[in-house]
Design a protein around this motif. Structure first.
Motif, PDB file in Angstrom:
ATOM      1  N   ALA A 264       0.852  -1.193   0.000  1.00 44.74           N
ATOM      2  CA  ALA A 264       0.000   0.000   0.000  1.00 44.74           C
ATOM      3  C   ALA A 264       0.883   1.237   0.000  1.00 44.74           C
ATOM      4  O   ALA A 264       2.026   1.199   0.480  1.00 44.74           O
ATOM      5  CB  ALA A 264      -0.923   0.010   1.220  1.00 44.74           C
ATOM      6  N   PRO A 265       0.385   2.362  -0.533  1.00 44.00           N
ATOM      7  CA  PRO A 265       1.170   3.602  -0.528  1.00 44.00           C
ATOM      8  C   PRO A 265       1.444   4.084   0.893  1.00 44.00           C
ATOM      9  O   PRO A 265       0.587   3.997   1.774  1.00 44.00           O
ATOM     10  CB  PRO A 265       0.272   4.588  -1.287  1.00 44.00           C
ATOM     11  N   ALA A 266       2.627   4.616   1.088  1.00 47.46           N
ATOM     12  CA  ALA A 266       3.024   5.070   2.424  1.00 47.46           C
ATOM     13  C   ALA A 266       2.142   6.209   2.927  1.00 47.46           C
ATOM     14  O   ALA A 266       1.829   6.272   4.119  1.00 47.46           O
ATOM     15  CB  ALA A 266       4.486   5.503   2.418  1.00 47.46           C
ATOM     16  N   HIS A 267       1.728   7.120   2.027  1.00 49.86           N
ATOM     17  CA  HIS A 267       0.947   8.267   2.493  1.00 49.86           C
ATOM     18  C   HIS A 267      -0.411   7.825   3.047  1.00 49.86           C
ATOM     19  O   HIS A 267      -0.960   8.469   3.942  1.00 49.86           O
ATOM     20  CB  HIS A 267       0.776   9.293   1.367  1.00 49.86           C
ATOM     21  N   ILE A 268      -0.937   6.725   2.539  1.00 53.33           N
ATOM     22  CA  ILE A 268      -2.196   6.200   3.080  1.00 53.33           C
ATOM     23  C   ILE A 268      -1.963   5.568   4.444  1.00 53.33           C
ATOM     24  O   ILE A 268      -2.755   5.740   5.382  1.00 53.33           O
ATOM     25  CB  ILE A 268      -2.810   5.186   2.100  1.00 53.33           C
ATOM     26  N   GLU A 375      10.725   1.900 -16.055  1.00 49.93           N
ATOM     27  CA  GLU A 375      10.010   2.467 -17.197  1.00 49.93           C
ATOM     28  C   GLU A 375       8.964   1.525 -17.777  1.00 49.93           C
ATOM     29  O   GLU A 375       8.220   1.904 -18.679  1.00 49.93           O
ATOM     30  CB  GLU A 375      11.012   2.854 -18.294  1.00 49.93           C
ATOM     31  N   ALA A 376       8.901   0.296 -17.255  1.00 48.78           N
ATOM     32  CA  ALA A 376       7.994  -0.703 -17.824  1.00 48.78           C
ATOM     33  C   ALA A 376       6.570  -0.530 -17.305  1.00 48.78           C
ATOM     34  O   ALA A 376       6.350  -0.368 -16.098  1.00 48.78           O
ATOM     35  CB  ALA A 376       8.496  -2.107 -17.511  1.00 48.78           C
ATOM     36  N   THR A 394       7.535   0.654 -10.263  1.00 58.01           N
ATOM     37  CA  THR A 394       6.618   1.693  -9.791  1.00 58.01           C
ATOM     38  C   THR A 394       5.265   1.058  -9.485  1.00 58.01           C
ATOM     39  O   THR A 394       4.941  -0.036  -9.966  1.00 58.01           O
ATOM     40  CB  THR A 394       6.458   2.794 -10.852  1.00 58.01           C
ATOM     41  N   PRO A 395       4.427   1.730  -8.668  1.00 53.58           N
ATOM     42  CA  PRO A 395       3.185   1.106  -8.184  1.00 53.58           C
ATOM     43  C   PRO A 395       2.205   0.695  -9.275  1.00 53.58           C
ATOM     44  O   PRO A 395       1.381  -0.195  -9.043  1.00 53.58           O
ATOM     45  CB  PRO A 395       2.581   2.194  -7.289  1.00 53.58           C
ATOM     46  N   ASP A 396       2.265   1.314 -10.457  1.00 57.10           N
ATOM     47  CA  ASP A 396       1.307   1.005 -11.511  1.00 57.10           C
ATOM     48  C   ASP A 396       1.805  -0.067 -12.480  1.00 57.10           C
ATOM     49  O   ASP A 396       1.187  -0.315 -13.513  1.00 57.10           O
ATOM     50  CB  ASP A 396       0.957   2.274 -12.296  1.00 57.10           C
ATOM     51  N   THR A 397       2.911  -0.736 -12.146  1.00 58.89           N
ATOM     52  CA  THR A 397       3.462  -1.785 -13.005  1.00 58.89           C
ATOM     53  C   THR A 397       2.627  -3.065 -12.893  1.00 58.89           C
ATOM     54  O   THR A 397       2.162  -3.419 -11.810  1.00 58.89           O
ATOM     55  CB  THR A 397       4.920  -2.083 -12.613  1.00 58.89           C
ATOM     56  N   ILE A 398       2.444  -3.747 -14.020  1.00 57.56           N
ATOM     57  CA  ILE A 398       1.718  -5.023 -14.058  1.00 57.56           C
ATOM     58  C   ILE A 398       2.712  -6.142 -14.366  1.00 57.56           C
ATOM     59  O   ILE A 398       3.604  -5.980 -15.203  1.00 57.56           O
ATOM     60  CB  ILE A 398       0.596  -4.989 -15.118  1.00 57.56           C
ATOM     61  N   PHE A 412       7.724 -14.499  -6.780  1.00 55.40           N
ATOM     62  CA  PHE A 412       7.418 -13.228  -7.429  1.00 55.40           C
ATOM     63  C   PHE A 412       5.948 -12.852  -7.324  1.00 55.40           C
ATOM     64  O   PHE A 412       5.601 -11.679  -7.398  1.00 55.40           O
ATOM     65  CB  PHE A 412       7.913 -13.268  -8.877  1.00 55.40           C
ATOM     66  N   ALA A 413       5.106 -13.856  -7.098  1.00 51.70           N
ATOM     67  CA  ALA A 413       3.725 -13.551  -6.738  1.00 51.70           C
ATOM     68  C   ALA A 413       3.701 -12.870  -5.373  1.00 51.70           C
ATOM     69  O   ALA A 413       2.937 -11.917  -5.137  1.00 51.70           O
ATOM     70  CB  ALA A 413       2.883 -14.831  -6.717  1.00 51.70           C
ATOM     71  N   LEU A 414       4.560 -13.327  -4.454  1.00 51.73           N
ATOM     72  CA  LEU A 414       4.635 -12.725  -3.121  1.00 51.73           C
ATOM     73  C   LEU A 414       5.188 -11.304  -3.187  1.00 51.73           C
ATOM     74  O   LEU A 414       4.653 -10.391  -2.548  1.00 51.73           O
ATOM     75  CB  LEU A 414       5.498 -13.592  -2.200  1.00 51.73           C
ATOM     76  N   ILE A 415       6.285 -11.110  -3.934  1.00 52.02           N
ATOM     77  CA  ILE A 415       6.844  -9.766  -4.060  1.00 52.02           C
ATOM     78  C   ILE A 415       5.794  -8.820  -4.622  1.00 52.02           C
ATOM     79  O   ILE A 415       5.633  -7.687  -4.154  1.00 52.02           O
ATOM     80  CB  ILE A 415       8.107  -9.780  -4.952  1.00 52.02           C
ATOM     81  N   SER A 416       5.063  -9.280  -5.637  1.00 52.82           N
ATOM     82  CA  SER A 416       4.022  -8.441  -6.241  1.00 52.82           C
ATOM     83  C   SER A 416       2.939  -8.106  -5.227  1.00 52.82           C
ATOM     84  O   SER A 416       2.472  -6.958  -5.134  1.00 52.82           O
ATOM     85  CB  SER A 416       3.411  -9.159  -7.450  1.00 52.82           C
ATOM     86  N   GLU A 417       2.523  -9.092  -4.449  1.00 57.27           N
ATOM     87  CA  GLU A 417       1.491  -8.845  -3.435  1.00 57.27           C
ATOM     88  C   GLU A 417       1.986  -7.865  -2.387  1.00 57.27           C
ATOM     89  O   GLU A 417       1.282  -6.925  -2.014  1.00 57.27           O
ATOM     90  CB  GLU A 417       1.091 -10.167  -2.778  1.00 57.27           C
ATOM     91  N   TRP A 418       3.222  -8.072  -1.928  1.00 53.71           N
ATOM     92  CA  TRP A 418       3.758  -7.207  -0.871  1.00 53.71           C
ATOM     93  C   TRP A 418       4.102  -5.814  -1.392  1.00 53.71           C
ATOM     94  O   TRP A 418       4.257  -4.888  -0.608  1.00 53.71           O
ATOM     95  CB  TRP A 418       4.994  -7.867  -0.251  1.00 53.71           C
ATOM     96  N   LYS A 419       4.245  -5.694  -2.697  1.00 56.70           N
ATOM     97  CA  LYS A 419       4.470  -4.385  -3.319  1.00 56.70           C
ATOM     98  C   LYS A 419       3.165  -3.715  -3.735  1.00 56.70           C
ATOM     99  O   LYS A 419       3.135  -2.510  -4.024  1.00 56.70           O
ATOM    100  CB  LYS A 419       5.340  -4.546  -4.565  1.00 56.70           C
ATOM    101  N   GLY A 420       2.081  -4.493  -3.814  1.00 53.94           N
ATOM    102  CA  GLY A 420       0.815  -3.954  -4.273  1.00 53.94           C
ATOM    103  C   GLY A 420       0.725  -3.878  -5.784  1.00 53.94           C
ATOM    104  O   GLY A 420      -0.001  -3.040  -6.325  1.00 53.94           O
ATOM    105  N   LEU A 421       1.449  -4.763  -6.490  1.00 55.42           N
ATOM    106  CA  LEU A 421       1.439  -4.778  -7.945  1.00 55.42           C
ATOM    107  C   LEU A 421       0.379  -5.756  -8.457  1.00 55.42           C
ATOM    108  O   LEU A 421       0.128  -6.799  -7.848  1.00 55.42           O
ATOM    109  CB  LEU A 421       2.808  -5.198  -8.493  1.00 55.42           C
TER     110      LEU A 421
END
Length: 451
Positions: A264-268, A375-376, A394-398, A412-421
């Motif tokens: 999740a974003p830090a500001h939230i 950049e991806a 970046t947060p909007d990466t798929i 990498f499913a875990l990294i994506s989940e923990w990153k919010g990707l």
């Protein structure tokens, strides 16, 4: 194994070490130095002139010292979970000298500890380990235990004060301490436990060294690195930190237990703290990008101004680790065919501009690799170490992972989940992918981006 493959392996090992080390650096940057009163905690950061200064990070969240994070919360896994302090040896303030000290910080969640101490002497002559850099053919079939260091009693010594002089066996810790705070668990050869077990106390002013530390600057990150086997004689350390094994980090815990954490974003999280959400992986990714001058000022776009980049993270066939008999391994046997099909599909796409990036990381410096990830819009790749760079996405990466039936692992499913990707997977019945199926999946993903 070619020189290029060895460089790639070294970069991967250093990257994983960095992930653990930077987290520990944050912890100790804001943790108090030894004091005569172990119960007194302050938030005054100690002075470490060797630490690299970092810019302000968008995802940075302060470390919480009191109260400690709840067990098995996201912060306990990825942040300040090492919250129970155990003072093993306090520094003496008497005229007899003996400024050595040692203490650990235990994590109930990870069942491991971070330990640190001062006035410590390492004797490489009492540490046996493999030489490293041998020809692949000479170590084929070698077991993992043959590559790990083994410590004789006294491999590490601490200068004792009044508190430690009377200990008959001169051991810094006993078996009960090790079992409680550095448990063996399922690890056959627990090198951190063995290191601590080897520690012995010496009388004040008996800590003799033949040289001081020699440092090779690890310019991209905050610290320096030098292997114990490269020292020619005993070395004294004013301050040493012992980090947990990689097997005891959240990444490996996630392979055997459920870690319910969503990026999740830090500001939230600053406004609405949630023990089931974390911004720590994004924080580390920003530190990594900042180390290579890729973070910017937060106002500059990180994606192309026109169109979208699809980064295909390539995996060249490589000689596996010697203990796997040196077999050439491929995670996607028709990788070139899949890449060519995606490239042709993108070239013919008319709704928006799509640029397919050929991510052969083995031939790219680390800064170029991180820039390509940053950049991806979409990252595609077979299961492999190159996808670890998702921590810098970046947060909007798929993410689209192509998974061979031989490598169904959730890293990498875990990294994506923990990153919010946003994460997608194509699970193959073997090790070959049908290009049309990959393109069909990509088409749906790009459609969600307006393409």
């Amino acid at each position: 194994m070619s020189r290029r493959h060895r460089r790639l392996l070294l970069r991967t090992l250093l990257f994983l070490f960095a992930l653990n080390s930077v987290s520990l650096a944050l912890y100790f940057l804001f943790h108090p130095r030894p004091s005569s009163s172990p119960e007194t905690l302050t938030l005054t950061p100690p002075s470490f002139p060797s630490l690299k200064t970092w810019p302000s990070l968008p995802s940075f969240l302060p470390w919480s010292f009191s109260p400690p994070p709840p067990a098995r919360s996201c912060e306990a896994y990825f942040g300040h979970g090492f919250s129970r302090r155990i003072d093993v040896l306090r520094s003496s303030s008497s005229s007899t000298g003996g400024g050595g000290w040692f203490r650990c910080y235990h994590s109930e969640t990870l069942a491991s500890s971070i330990c640190e101490g001062g006035r410590i002497r390492m004797d490489p002559g009492r540490i046996s380990m493999s030489d490293g850099g041998e020809a692949l053919e000479t170590v084929m079939g070698r077991g993992e235990e043959q590559e790990l260091p083994r410590y004789e009693p006294g491999a590490f010594e601490i200068e004792a004060g009044e508190e430690g002089i009377g200990r008959a066996d001169r051991r810094v810790v006993d078996e009960e301490f090790l079992d409680r705070y550095v448990p063996q668990g399922g690890i056959e050869l627990h090198t951190m436990r063995a290191l601590i077990d080897s520690m012995r106390l010496v009388n004040p002013r008996e800590l003799e060294c033949t040289q001081a530390q020699l440092e090779e600057t690890w310019e991209a990150l905050f610290s320096s690195i030098r292997y114990a086997k490269n020292f020619s004689g005993p070395v004294c350390f004013r301050h040493a930190i012992l980090s947990p094994l990689g097997y005891e980090t959240a990444m490996f815990k996630g392979l055997t237990e459920s870690i319910t954490c969503q990026g999740a974003p830090a500001h939230i999280l600053r406004e609405n703290p949630d023990i089931r959400k974390t911004a720590r992986l994004s924080e580390f990714g920003e530190m990594l990008r900042a180390a290579f001058g890729l973070l910017g000022d937060g106002n500059l776009p990180t994606k192309p101004l026109a169109g979208h980049n699809i980064l295909f993270v390539r995996r060249e066939d490589y000689l596996a680790h010697p203990r796997h008999s040196g077999k050439v391994q491929s995670r996607l046997t028709n990788e070139q065919e899949v890449f060519d099909a995606i490239k042709n599909w993108a070239d013919d796409h008319r709704k928006c501009k799509i640029n397919v990036v050929n991510g052969i990381f083995a031939h790219m410096c680390l800064k170029e690799q991180l820039r390509a990830i940053q950049e991806a819009s979409v990252v595609v790749g077979a299961h492999g170490a190159g996808l670890t760079h998702l921590v810098a996405a970046t947060p909007d990466t798929i993410v689209l992972e192509i998974i061979s039936s031989l490598y169904r692992r959730p890293h990498f499913a875990l990294i994506s989940e923990w990153k919010g990707l946003e994460y997608h997977a194509i699970n193959l019945p073997g090790s070959s992918a049908e290009p049309a199926a990959v393109i069909n999946k990509l088409s749906r993903i790009m459609g969600s981006l307006g393409c």
